[in-house]
Enzyme design. Structure first.
Site, mmCIF file in Angstrom:
data_model
loop_
_atom_site.group_PDB
_atom_site.id
_atom_site.type_symbol
_atom_site.label_atom_id
_atom_site.label_comp_id
_atom_site.label_asym_id
_atom_site.label_seq_id
_atom_site.Cartn_x
_atom_site.Cartn_y
_atom_site.Cartn_z
ATOM 1 N N SER A 128 0.833 -1.197 0.000
ATOM 2 C CA SER A 128 0.000 0.000 0.000
ATOM 3 C C SER A 128 0.868 1.247 0.000
ATOM 4 O O SER A 128 2.049 1.207 0.375
ATOM 5 C CB SER A 128 -0.937 0.001 1.214
ATOM 6 O OG SER A 128 -0.207 -0.200 2.420
ATOM 7 N N GLU B 125 0.858 5.528 0.966
ATOM 8 C CA GLU B 125 0.188 6.568 1.757
ATOM 9 C C GLU B 125 0.412 7.957 1.170
ATOM 10 O O GLU B 125 1.525 8.313 0.789
ATOM 11 C CB GLU B 125 0.716 6.526 3.193
ATOM 12 C CG GLU B 125 0.049 7.541 4.116
ATOM 13 C CD GLU B 125 0.450 7.322 5.558
ATOM 14 O OE1 GLU B 125 0.231 6.192 6.065
ATOM 15 O OE2 GLU B 125 1.000 8.248 6.168
ATOM 16 N N ASP C 87 -2.332 13.392 16.630
ATOM 17 C CA ASP C 87 -1.629 14.416 17.402
ATOM 18 C C ASP C 87 -2.614 15.457 17.911
ATOM 19 O O ASP C 87 -3.593 15.789 17.243
ATOM 20 C CB ASP C 87 -0.571 15.103 16.536
ATOM 21 C CG ASP C 87 0.483 14.127 16.040
ATOM 22 O OD1 ASP C 87 0.901 13.268 16.842
ATOM 23 O OD2 ASP C 87 0.871 14.211 14.863
ATOM 24 N N PHE D 262 11.646 14.559 11.068
ATOM 25 C CA PHE D 262 10.496 13.669 11.212
ATOM 26 C C PHE D 262 10.762 12.624 12.300
ATOM 27 O O PHE D 262 9.917 12.363 13.154
ATOM 28 C CB PHE D 262 10.223 12.925 9.897
ATOM 29 C CG PHE D 262 9.514 13.728 8.838
ATOM 30 C CD1 PHE D 262 8.963 14.968 9.103
ATOM 31 C CD2 PHE D 262 9.391 13.218 7.557
ATOM 32 C CE1 PHE D 262 8.306 15.692 8.125
ATOM 33 C CE2 PHE D 262 8.734 13.930 6.566
ATOM 34 C CZ PHE D 262 8.194 15.172 6.851
ATOM 35 N N HIS E 287 4.098 -1.018 3.580
ATOM 36 C CA HIS E 287 3.287 0.199 3.473
ATOM 37 C C HIS E 287 4.252 1.370 3.285
ATOM 38 O O HIS E 287 5.050 1.664 4.172
ATOM 39 C CB HIS E 287 2.445 0.401 4.734
ATOM 40 C CG HIS E 287 1.625 1.653 4.728
ATOM 41 N ND1 HIS E 287 0.533 1.811 3.910
ATOM 42 C CD2 HIS E 287 1.740 2.810 5.438
ATOM 43 C CE1 HIS E 287 -0.004 3.010 4.118
ATOM 44 N NE2 HIS E 287 0.713 3.637 5.033
#
Length: 278
Positions: free
Chosen positions: A9, A11, A102, A209, A259
């Site tokens: 997959s 994102e 978040d 990140f 993913h």
């Protein structure tokens, strides 16, 4: 026995400008040729991208591809989440990525949901088995967890609440993933836990990140990348080698799929895919 089919997959995040929408269409067209099981679309803190998430998912579905909207619950009410779920159901959506999310900037109260397991329980109580529910997993444990043990307990609670499958935060240490899966299975977890993969495009951005989300960038990788300074070609080449090797090891040792966190870019993901011979 035949090995279960692996799940792949990609994102995306909802674009905020017409240029971003056009760019994502191009990215999606490039990645669709790999025939992923689904595309997922993120959901901003406190529902800030609610409309963008839905419109992106509907556009993906209109092109004939499976799509799963993310849904985060922190800072939300049961009424608000219920309205979103009904909207998704009315559009024929049956796959959701259920997350804590978040806290929106400036908000001090968590709202009516504190943890993702409460969201999973709520979805099941409202809609039964209509939705396939994905949840998040953290092989190197969530930065807000008290300990790895506490984080694993949180994950088990999400599974027991009714999650069908999980995708992990990205990582670069395959052993952390395999250890997490072993520990989860030892506690009775039997759902697929698909590793999340982050291609390395901009090393400075990756470090920012990673520091925020608790993903460990190995010291050797940081030092090697830093030694290249502004040599983007060398950074890209090393990043491709590292991520391809990681994916290869994960798949070879039983990971149920991959993913990819694309950041709405197709190039690096496509190269990794082709190197893996998928």
């Amino acid at each position: 026995m035949n090995e279960p089919k692996k799940t792949f997959s990609f994102e995306f995040f909802p674009p905020k400008t017409p240029e971003g929408v056009a760019k994502l269409r191009t990215t999606r067209q490039q990645l669709a040729q790999f025939k992923p099981q689904f595309f997922s679309v993120t959901f901003g803190a406190g529902g800030t991208t609610r409309d963008g998430t839905l419109s992106t998912v509907l556009e993906i579905r209109s092109e004939g591809h499976a799509a799963a909207p993310h849904l985060s619950c922190i800072g939300s009410t049961r009424e608000n989440i219920s309205a979103i779920l009904n909207e998704y159901r009315n559009h024929g959506i049956r796959h959701i990525v259920a997350l804590r999310g978040d806290m929106p900037s400036g908000m001090v109260a968590a709202g009516e949901f504190r943890y993702a397991n409460e969201l999973v329980e709520f979805i099941r109580s409202e809609h039964g088995d209509h939705f396939h529910i994905e949840v998040a997993a953290y092989p190197e444990f969530h930065p807000q967890s008290k300990s790895a043990e506490d984080d694993l307990n949180n994950f088990v609670r999400k599974v027991k609440a009714g999650a069908n499958s999980a995708m992990t935060q990205y990582f670069f240490n395959a052993d952390a993933y395999f250890r997490f899966v072993d520990e989860a299975q030892a506690r009775g977890v039997d759902i697929p836990i698909v590793p999340g993969i982050m291609p390395i495009a901009n090393f400075g951005q990756l470090c920012r990140f990673s520091d925020m989300c608790g993903a460990e960038v190995p010291r050797w990788l940081r030092q090697r990348m830093q030694s290249y300074y502004d040599d983007t070609a060398s950074i890209r080449a090393l990043g491709l080698d590292v991520v391809t090797e990681l994916c290869d090891r994960l798949l070879a040792n039983g990971a149920p799929g991959l993913h990819f966190y694309t950041l709405n870019q197709a190039g690096l993901v496509s190269t990794v895919w082709q190197r893996l011979g998928l």
